[in-house]
Design an enzyme around this catalytic site. Structure first.
Site, PDB file in Angstrom:
ATOM      1  N   HIS A   1      18.008  -2.638 -27.844  1.00 63.12           N
ATOM      2  CA  HIS A   1      18.229  -1.391 -27.108  1.00 63.12           C
ATOM      3  C   HIS A   1      19.232  -1.642 -26.003  1.00 63.12           C
ATOM      4  O   HIS A   1      19.210  -2.717 -25.390  1.00 63.12           O
ATOM      5  CB  HIS A   1      16.908  -0.874 -26.510  1.00 63.12           C
ATOM      6  CG  HIS A   1      16.969   0.560 -26.120  1.00 63.12           C
ATOM      7  ND1 HIS A   1      17.486   0.969 -24.910  1.00 63.12           N
ATOM      8  CD2 HIS A   1      16.618   1.678 -26.786  1.00 63.12           C
ATOM      9  CE1 HIS A   1      17.422   2.279 -24.856  1.00 63.12           C
ATOM     10  NE2 HIS A   1      16.914   2.744 -25.977  1.00 63.12           N
TER      11      HIS A   1
ATOM     12  N   ASP B   1      11.934   3.257 -32.486  1.00 68.83           N
ATOM     13  CA  ASP B   1      12.145   3.626 -33.886  1.00 68.83           C
ATOM     14  C   ASP B   1      11.416   2.701 -34.848  1.00 68.83           C
ATOM     15  O   ASP B   1      11.060   3.101 -35.948  1.00 68.83           O
ATOM     16  CB  ASP B   1      13.646   3.643 -34.204  1.00 68.83           C
ATOM     17  CG  ASP B   1      14.326   4.782 -33.490  1.00 68.83           C
ATOM     18  OD1 ASP B   1      13.783   5.887 -33.522  1.00 68.83           O
ATOM     19  OD2 ASP B   1      15.381   4.558 -32.870  1.00 68.83           O
TER      20      ASP B   1
HETATM   21  N1  ACO Z   1      19.620  -7.154 -35.243  1.00 74.00           N
HETATM   22  C1  ACO Z   1      20.331  -8.302 -35.079  1.00 74.00           C
HETATM   23  N2  ACO Z   1      21.127  -8.536 -34.009  1.00 74.00           N
HETATM   24  C2  ACO Z   1      21.230  -7.574 -33.082  1.00 74.00           C
HETATM   25  C3  ACO Z   1      20.524  -6.354 -33.186  1.00 74.00           C
HETATM   26  C4  ACO Z   1      19.694  -6.155 -34.316  1.00 74.00           C
HETATM   27  N3  ACO Z   1      18.992  -5.020 -34.451  1.00 74.00           N
HETATM   28  N4  ACO Z   1      20.806  -5.566 -32.120  1.00 74.00           N
HETATM   29  C5  ACO Z   1      21.681  -6.277 -31.361  1.00 74.00           C
HETATM   30  N5  ACO Z   1      21.931  -7.488 -31.941  1.00 74.00           N
HETATM   31  C6  ACO Z   1      22.739  -8.574 -31.356  1.00 74.00           C
HETATM   32  C7  ACO Z   1      24.240  -8.290 -31.472  1.00 74.00           C
HETATM   33  O1  ACO Z   1      24.766  -8.810 -32.681  1.00 74.00           O
HETATM   34  C8  ACO Z   1      24.778  -8.952 -30.233  1.00 74.00           C
HETATM   35  O2  ACO Z   1      24.795 -10.343 -30.492  1.00 74.00           O
HETATM   36  P1  ACO Z   1      25.938 -11.281 -29.757  1.00 74.00           P
HETATM   37  O3  ACO Z   1      25.656 -11.196 -28.279  1.00 74.00           O
HETATM   38  O4  ACO Z   1      25.730 -12.634 -30.327  1.00 74.00           O
HETATM   39  O5  ACO Z   1      27.261 -10.667 -30.126  1.00 74.00           O
HETATM   40  C9  ACO Z   1      23.669  -8.731 -29.180  1.00 74.00           C
HETATM   41  O6  ACO Z   1      22.457  -8.598 -29.955  1.00 74.00           O
HETATM   42  C10 ACO Z   1      23.890  -7.480 -28.328  1.00 74.00           C
HETATM   43  O7  ACO Z   1      24.051  -6.353 -29.203  1.00 74.00           O
HETATM   44  P2  ACO Z   1      24.999  -5.105 -28.884  1.00 74.00           P
HETATM   45  O8  ACO Z   1      25.348  -4.437 -30.157  1.00 74.00           O
HETATM   46  O9  ACO Z   1      26.127  -5.557 -27.985  1.00 74.00           O
HETATM   47  O10 ACO Z   1      24.032  -4.202 -28.006  1.00 74.00           O
HETATM   48  P3  ACO Z   1      24.193  -2.650 -27.707  1.00 74.00           P
HETATM   49  O11 ACO Z   1      23.458  -2.402 -26.443  1.00 74.00           O
HETATM   50  O12 ACO Z   1      25.618  -2.243 -27.751  1.00 74.00           O
HETATM   51  O13 ACO Z   1      23.465  -1.938 -28.956  1.00 74.00           O
HETATM   52  C11 ACO Z   1      21.744  -1.054 -30.358  1.00 74.00           C
HETATM   53  C12 ACO Z   1      22.142  -1.488 -28.924  1.00 74.00           C
HETATM   54  C13 ACO Z   1      22.814  -0.116 -30.936  1.00 74.00           C
HETATM   55  C14 ACO Z   1      20.430  -0.299 -30.291  1.00 74.00           C
HETATM   56  C15 ACO Z   1      21.602  -2.327 -31.250  1.00 74.00           C
HETATM   57  O14 ACO Z   1      20.591  -3.171 -30.725  1.00 74.00           O
HETATM   58  C16 ACO Z   1      21.283  -1.979 -32.714  1.00 74.00           C
HETATM   59  O15 ACO Z   1      22.191  -1.733 -33.496  1.00 74.00           O
HETATM   60  N6  ACO Z   1      19.959  -1.975 -33.106  1.00 74.00           N
HETATM   61  C17 ACO Z   1      19.578  -1.595 -34.459  1.00 74.00           C
HETATM   62  C18 ACO Z   1      19.557  -0.083 -34.606  1.00 74.00           C
HETATM   63  C19 ACO Z   1      18.410   0.565 -33.856  1.00 74.00           C
HETATM   64  O16 ACO Z   1      17.264   0.142 -33.940  1.00 74.00           O
HETATM   65  N7  ACO Z   1      18.739   1.641 -33.135  1.00 74.00           N
HETATM   66  C20 ACO Z   1      17.770   2.434 -32.383  1.00 74.00           C
HETATM   67  C21 ACO Z   1      17.984   2.287 -30.915  1.00 74.00           C
HETATM   68  S1  ACO Z   1      16.733   3.164 -30.033  1.00 74.00           S
HETATM   69  C22 ACO Z   1      17.233   4.781 -30.069  1.00 74.00           C
HETATM   70  O17 ACO Z   1      18.360   5.133 -30.119  1.00 74.00           O
HETATM   71  C23 ACO Z   1      16.185   5.754 -30.089  1.00 74.00           C
END
Ligand code: ACO
Length: 427
Positions: free
Chosen positions: A316, A373
């Site tokens: 998140h 979620d």
């Molecule tokens: N699985 C594996 N790795 C992940 C995940 C995941 N679900 N989420 C983040 N990471 C990793 C990224 O690859 C990144 O790694 P790095 O630092 O080595 O490059 C690090 O964690 C940070 O991730 P970002 O994408 O920079 O974080 P951001 O805050 O931009 O994105 C998000 C947040 C979009 C929710 C992301 O965690 C994601 O895609 N999660 C999966 C989808 C999801 O569950 N969405 C629902 C969110 S809650 C809502 O909207 C109600």
């Protein structure tokens, strides 16, 4: 004494600039850099707005490090456990909880406004049978702006109250219609003798002759535990400060477009897998994994930098600790496990993934906890809600938040059209 300002030094020429610091009642203070471009001739660069406060707000507060969420100053666990979704709607809109009489009046008004113009059923009927309910929902909410068009005077409390009540009441009807159309079965009109959450389940499940319990197993009956669970889910989704869809709603509002069009844009933004669409993807992913023995392979894929695969329902932008909404849903999931027939295999996979992720260095070092979620997907699955309705249910809950934020935006004398700048690197 601490100075309520920050000083920025341009190391290219040694010039300094001072900016006021705005005090937050909770959470980080905010550097007021509105004159930064005028002062320095430079823009600030912040893709995804990770450090940018786009507005001042009094509605919802999140402390992502502590895992805390408050609506109008009240903790989400308290609201989810002690109040109905409609009482929470009243709180978000009016800034305080209703008394008994106000709660009853609010509930009755929502019930009576739940019908939609018949013309909207023609619009819904024109979609192909396999249309995703989110697509129908976004379009029909946009169409509301044609069926109920009027110029809104934001200084007239009665006018925007009517607009807010209308959309909160009609969204479940449109969502249920969208679902039934996708199955090619007759639409079921709202039943005003039922509560908000029961009525939604009724509109999804009932037969046209108004009977619910049709099989000897009682498969179509609506149980109280299901109504309570859905009501809790609506409350947990009701608002979440300046997330992607709310930012979209405020952005559209900033151009002066009709509020229903702004909400429709919010619905579209919510549909994406990185936002509200994740609840649908969680179950799709659990089904794809298929067996606990396959989990390690998918965990490795999620950790592989060269693989776009992500574990749905994890991570998140704001929460770097357990999402407090996920905590409530985890308890709900345990309750449903005892009271509803749940798919044991799917639950086992979900539990195992959660345990591995909570103990794996990759997830720990990046603060990737299960988000709302992850559990809402599993809970909605337990409630036998069809998968393509998971995100529309998020929409139903979030509509009040979008409206509350729309009203706040309109009333804020400092609101401006949303118009970010760019770092140009082209020809
Ligand atoms: N699985 C594996 N790795 C992940 C995940 C995941 N679900 N989420 C983040 N990471 C990793 C990224 O690859 C990144 O790694 P790095 O630092 O080595 O490059 C690090 O964690 C940070 O991730 P970002 O994408 O920079 O974080 P951001 O805050 O931009 O994105 C998000 C947040 C979009 C929710 C992301 O965690 C994601 O895609 N999660 C999966 C989808 C999801 O569950 N969405 C629902 C969110 S809650 C809502 O909207 C109600």
């Amino acid at each position: 004494m601490l100075k309520k300002s920050i000083t920025v030094t341009d190391n290219r020429n040694g010039k300094t600039y001072e900016y006021p610091v705005l005090r937050a009642s909770r959470g980080p203070d905010v550097a007021d850099i509105r004159t930064f471009y005028k002062d320095t001739g430079m823009f600030t660069y912040d893709p995804g707005f990770t450090s940018t406060a786009s507005c001042e707000s009094k509605i919802t507060f999140i402390d992502g490090d502590k895992g805390e969420l408050l609506y109008r100053g009240i903790e989400i666990e308290n609201l989810a456990n002690e109040y109905t979704y409609l009482e929470v709607c009243f709180l978000l809109l009016k800034g305080r909880l209703p008394d008994k009489k106000e709660a009853l009046e609010f509930d009755l008004e929502i019930r009576h406004r739940s019908f939609v113009h018949e013309g909207l059923t023609n619009l819904i009927g024109s979609f192909p049978d396999n249309a995703h309910p989110m697509s129908i929902l976004s379009s029909s909410v946009s169409a509301l702006a044609s069926f109920y068009y009027e110029h809104l005077d934001i200084n007239n409390e009665a006018e925007y109250h009517e607009m807010a009540m209308r959309i909160i009441a009609k969204i479940p009807t449109l969502a249920a219609f969208a679902y039934r159309h996708s199955l090619g079965i007759p639409l079921i009109y709202p039943n005003i003798s039922k509560s908000f959450s029961e009525n939604f389940l009724y509109m999804m499940r009932a037969y046209p002759h108004d009977k619910l319990k049709i099989t000897s197993e009682g498969e179509l009956e609506i149980k109280q535990v299901e109504i309570d669970a859905l009501d809790t889910i609506f409350t947990l989704h009701a608002d979440h400060e300046q997330n992607a869809s709310t930012t979209t709603v405020r952005g559209v509002a900033s151009t002066g477009a009709h509020p229903y069009v702004a909400i429709s844009a919010g619905i579209s933004a919510l549909w994406g897998r990185a936002h509200g669409g994740a609840n649908e993807s969680v179950i799709a992913q659990l089904e794809m994994i298929g067996d606990v023995k396959n989990i390690p392979k998918f965990i490795e894929k999620a950790k592989d930098k060269n693989d776009p695969f992500r574990l749905m329902g994890f991570g998140h932008r704001v929460y770097k600790n357990f999402d407090p909404r996920a905590k409530v849903l985890k308890k709900l999931q345990d309750r449903l496990k005892d009271e509803m027939k749940m798919d044991a295999k799917l639950l086992e996979i979900a539990h195992e993934i959660e345990q591995i992720a909570l103990n794996d260095d990759y997830f720990i070092s990046r603060n990737l906890y299960p988000n709302i979620d992850f559990y809402s997907g599993v809970v909605l699955y337990a409630l036998k809600i069809p998968r393509n309705m998971f995100t529309p249910i998020f929409v139903i809950g979030r509509t009040v938040g979008w409206i509350a934020q729309w009203i706040e935006f309109k009333k804020d004398p400092l609101s401006k059209i949303a118009r970010p700048r760019q770092l140009y690197t082209g020809k």
